[in-house]
Design an enzyme around this catalytic site. Structure first.
Site, PDB file in Angstrom:
ATOM      1  N   ARG A  15       0.838  -1.198   0.000  1.00 24.79           N
ATOM      2  CA  ARG A  15       0.000   0.000   0.000  1.00 24.79           C
ATOM      3  C   ARG A  15       0.877   1.255   0.000  1.00 24.79           C
ATOM      4  NH1 ARG A  15      -3.645  -1.457   5.154  1.00 24.79           N
ATOM      5  NH2 ARG A  15      -1.664  -2.466   5.725  1.00 24.79           N
ATOM      6  N   LYS A  75       1.688   1.954   7.220  1.00 26.97           N
ATOM      7  CA  LYS A  75       2.023   1.156   8.399  1.00 26.97           C
ATOM      8  C   LYS A  75       2.979   1.903   9.329  1.00 26.97           C
ATOM      9  CE  LYS A  75       0.751  -2.173   9.467  1.00 26.97           C
ATOM     10  NZ  LYS A  75      -0.450  -2.389  10.329  1.00 26.97           N
ATOM     11  N   TYR A  94      -0.868   4.504  10.585  1.00 20.89           N
ATOM     12  CA  TYR A  94      -1.236   3.562  11.641  1.00 20.89           C
ATOM     13  C   TYR A  94      -0.030   3.372  12.543  1.00 20.89           C
ATOM     14  CZ  TYR A  94      -5.478   2.235   9.077  1.00 20.89           C
ATOM     15  OH  TYR A  94      -6.686   2.256   8.454  1.00 20.89           O
ATOM     16  N   HIS A  96      -0.494   1.742  16.243  1.00 19.40           N
ATOM     17  CA  HIS A  96      -0.737   0.575  17.107  1.00 19.40           C
ATOM     18  C   HIS A  96       0.364   0.441  18.153  1.00 19.40           C
ATOM     19  CE1 HIS A  96      -4.055  -0.662  14.548  1.00 19.40           C
ATOM     20  NE2 HIS A  96      -3.268  -0.607  13.490  1.00 19.40           N
ATOM     21  N   GLU A 118      -5.623   5.016  13.778  1.00 17.76           N
ATOM     22  CA  GLU A 118      -6.570   4.137  14.479  1.00 17.76           C
ATOM     23  C   GLU A 118      -7.248   4.785  15.673  1.00 17.76           C
ATOM     24  OE1 GLU A 118      -2.526   3.181  16.380  1.00 17.76           O
ATOM     25  OE2 GLU A 118      -3.274   3.580  14.352  1.00 17.76           O
ATOM     26  N   ASP A 270      -2.730  -6.574  15.611  1.00 18.38           N
ATOM     27  CA  ASP A 270      -2.090  -5.255  15.638  1.00 18.38           C
ATOM     28  C   ASP A 270      -2.082  -4.665  17.044  1.00 18.38           C
ATOM     29  OD1 ASP A 270      -1.154  -4.822  13.092  1.00 18.38           O
ATOM     30  OD2 ASP A 270      -3.014  -3.959  12.354  1.00 18.38           O
TER      31      ASP A 270
END
Length: 372
Positions: A15, A75, A94, A96, A118, A270
């Site tokens: 991505r 990510k 993201y 996490h 998130e 995650d």
């Protein structure tokens, strides 16, 4: 503002933070965008597509980190990327952080402004930047589970939907949120026997009204989880505590009571995973077996369908990227409390309460970091 887009380096991650259409929108709003060479190749966009949209192509990640005021990723930054982050540089991706104290420490050391997709919220109390990937991951969980049930992949050899005269597989979905709902939708569509469990009676009511007699809804307790899990062919872990660590709902001692070759797909990985025996895996080697039970714990499941995932993610993130670029993070967050909720690390401080609690660190309210 100068916005940077990196080529993702996490295992099998194709991505990209911005598609050419998003780049064009940012350029039209007076911003500059630099994109790393071949950043979008994994979803079918070459450098020429980004150049046509108004971006400048640069060769290395180092140049992106050196020049960009705002970095838009997909990510969490890998260790080598964390070391290149600069003080007061904005990172929007993201993160996490709850199960990843090392990443949190590196982000704090950098002095950057780390905003997590998130934990950004909306006026309905939802998580709009997590939702599109939850939709993808929920649907993929059933595909992955069905494949893992095949004998050649270590499974028990059960067909999810069965055939006339043979019972379908039993699928238990732990959590009735976005991931769980999409898992239920796919499992019902494939003809499985579906049980969904949640602690919210209201949510179970909504699912019952939507799917009717195609599913069974059960209130989640320790006893109920044990009963349903030990008789399941496929278990989907779809539990979310926004910003925090996922609770361990399936204990190791339950595995011995399950049929050998049953499958557990942990979409919560995650956030640390909701099975006691979960550990992160990759698309390259997605499964492992514990006590005869197949575990699928890929930590970037939507990365397997990167084109669909990238467009879905960009649709959700672009308005917030524009806010940050147009106003800067402090002013944007003073105006938008939902974007403020995305601030996880700021100038060395942990600014999200669930993250701070999970990491056992001091919590500094995000509001304090964006005051005039």
């Amino acid at each position: 503002m100068l916005i940077g887009v990196l080529k993702e380096i996490k295992n099998n991650e194709f991505r990209v933070g911005l598609v050419p259409g998003s780049v064009r929108e940012l350029v039209a709003n007076g911003h500059q965008v630099i994109v790393q060479h071949n950043a979008g190749l994994g979803i079918g966009f070459d450098d020429a597509a980004f150049s046509k949209a108004g971006a400048m192509i640069v060769e290395t990640a180092e140049e992106i980190f050196q020049r960009a005021e705002l970095i838009v990723k997909v990510k969490e930054p890998q260790k080598e990327e964390c070391h290149m982050l600069r003080e007061n540089q904005m990172l929007f991706t993201y993160l996490h952080l709850a199960p990843d104290p090392e990443q949190a420490r590196l982000l704090q050391q950098s002095g950057c402004i780390a905003i997590a997709y998130e934990t950004v919220t909306n006026k309905h109390g939802g998580l709009p930047l997590l939702a599109p990937m939850s939709e993808v991951a929920g649907r993929m969980a059933i595909q992955a589970g069905a494949t893992s049930l095949e004998k050649t992949h270590g499974g028990s050899g059960v067909l999810l939907g069965g055939v006339p005269g043979v019972a379908p597989a039993k699928v238990v979905v732990l959590g009735g949120g976005m991931v769980g709902t999409n898992s239920v939708r796919m499992a019902v569509g494939m003809g499985a026997q579906v049980v969904v469990m949640d602690k919210s009676i209201e949510r179970l009511y909504q699912l019952d009204m939507r799917f009717g007699s195609s599913i069974t809804t059960i209130y989640s307790t320790v006893d109920a989880i044990e009963q349903q899990v030990t008789s399941a062919d496929l278990i989907i872990g779809a539990v979310l505590v926004p910003g925090g660590s996922a609770p361990k709902l399936v204990k190791r001692d339950m595995l011995s009571a399950m049929r050998s070759g049953s499958v557990m797909v942990d979409v919560s990985i995650d956030q640390g995973g909701c099975f006691e025996t979960s550990r992160p895996t990759t698309h390259q080697k997605p499964t492992y077996i514990v006590e005869g039970i197949v575990h699928y714990c890929v930590s970037n499941m939507p990365g397997a369908v990167p084109r669909t995932s990238t467009f879905a993610l960009n649709n959700a993130t672009l308005p917030f990227v524009l806010e940050l670029a147009n106003e800067g993070y402090q002013q944007a967050m003073r105006h938008d409390p939902h974007l403020l909720n995305g601030l996880n690390v700021c100038q060395g401080k942990i600014t999200h309460q669930a993250v701070a609690s999970a990491l056992q660190q001091e919590y500094v309210p995000a509001e304090m970091m964006v005051r005039k």
